[in-house]
Scaffold this active site. Structure first.
Site, short mmCIF file in Angstrom:
data_model
loop_
_atom_site.label_atom_id
_atom_site.label_comp_id
_atom_site.label_asym_id
_atom_site.label_seq_id
_atom_site.Cartn_x
_atom_site.Cartn_y
_atom_site.Cartn_z
CE1 TYR A 1 7.61 4.07 0.90
CE2 TYR A 1 7.33 5.84 -1.23
CZ TYR A 1 8.01 4.43 -0.61
OH TYR A 1 8.78 4.20 -1.44
CG HIS B 1 9.22 -5.93 0.68
ND1 HIS B 1 9.97 -4.88 1.42
CD2 HIS B 1 8.70 -5.84 0.34
CE1 HIS B 1 9.22 -3.61 1.04
NE2 HIS B 1 7.86 -4.06 0.09
CG PHE C 1 8.77 0.31 -4.09
CD1 PHE C 1 9.31 0.09 -2.93
CD2 PHE C 1 8.34 -0.66 -4.95
CE1 PHE C 1 9.31 -0.94 -2.45
CE2 PHE C 1 7.76 -1.74 -4.89
CZ PHE C 1 8.10 -2.67 -3.33
CG ASP D 1 -0.55 0.03 2.67
OD1 ASP D 1 0.71 -0.18 2.85
OD2 ASP D 1 -1.11 0.50 3.72
#
Length: 219
Positions: free
Chosen positions: A64, A184, A75, A62
């Site tokens: 920031y 990740h 990102f 989701d």
């Protein structure tokens, strides 16, 4: 709604009951709470990367959830904002693969404009409350977006980082596409596979094999 070929590809999706419920939900949330990204940037990934241009898909979770960080691209952060730790690790990996300098900006719009589809699986979030919109229906929508991408004839590289992204592998069945999976890039898991994964070179290698213009990962 978006302004390119995604409008046609998603036209039936936008009419479905579940999507109309998402629309009602987020309209209420934006009117009563602080929600990110800004309302007009929810579909930025789609606006900047038309379906016919998609070469690489990078899946995030989701947005920031701190002020000024989210702008509709997984990102990525707007110019002038601090670079989050996961993105710093992405830049470290690119530096290791290509020896490009570490960028001072976290804005990934240059990638999006070249065909890197920076898709979060959930497109909105409440201020300070990670995963707060994860059950409102966005994942149904983005799963269907992945299915649309899967149906494309042009080869696409899917970069699935982390367990949440890896779950989407089952949606990618088209043999034209390449799926690359690792941990990740967050500080908690980057050393379990992400750092040293060579995904950026592998992605470009696959594009080159298929006579598709490679991505310039340098920002």
């Amino acid at each position: 709604m978006i302004g390119n070929d995604w409008d046609f590809a998603l036209s039936e999706e936008f009419k479905k009951d579940y999507f109309l419920k998402i629309q009602d939900f987020i309209d209420e949330e934006y009117s009563s709470k602080t929600i990110y990204p800004p309302y007009d940037e929810i579909f930025n990934a789609f606006k900047l990367t038309p379906l016919s241009n998609v070469k690489v898909v990078i899946l995030g979770q989701d947005p920031y959830h701190e002020e000024g960080q989210a702008h509709g691209l997984a990102f990525s952060t707007p110019e002038g904002r601090p670079i989050p730790r996961s993105l710093k690790n992405i830049f470290k990996e690119i530096n290791a693969e290509y020896d490009y300098p570490i960028p001072t900006s976290g804005c990934l719009e240059k990638w999006a404009e070249q065909g890197v589809f920076l898709l979060n699986t959930v497109l909105t979030v409440e201020d300070g409350n990670a995963n707060s919109h994860s059950k409102c229906g966005w994942q149904t929508f983005t799963d269907n977006v992945i299915r649309i991408l899967n149906r494309q004839d042009q080869p696409i590289v899917f970069l699935l980082w982390g367990k949440q992204a890896e779950k989407k592998k089952e949606l990618i069945t088209n043999e034209n596409h390449l799926v690359l999976i690792t941990s990740h890039p967050s500080p908690f898991s980057a050393r379990r596979g992400f750092l040293g994964c060579n995904h950026f070179k592998l992605a470009n290698g696959y594009l080159k094999e298929n006579k598709i213009k490679e991505i310039d990962w340098k920002l």
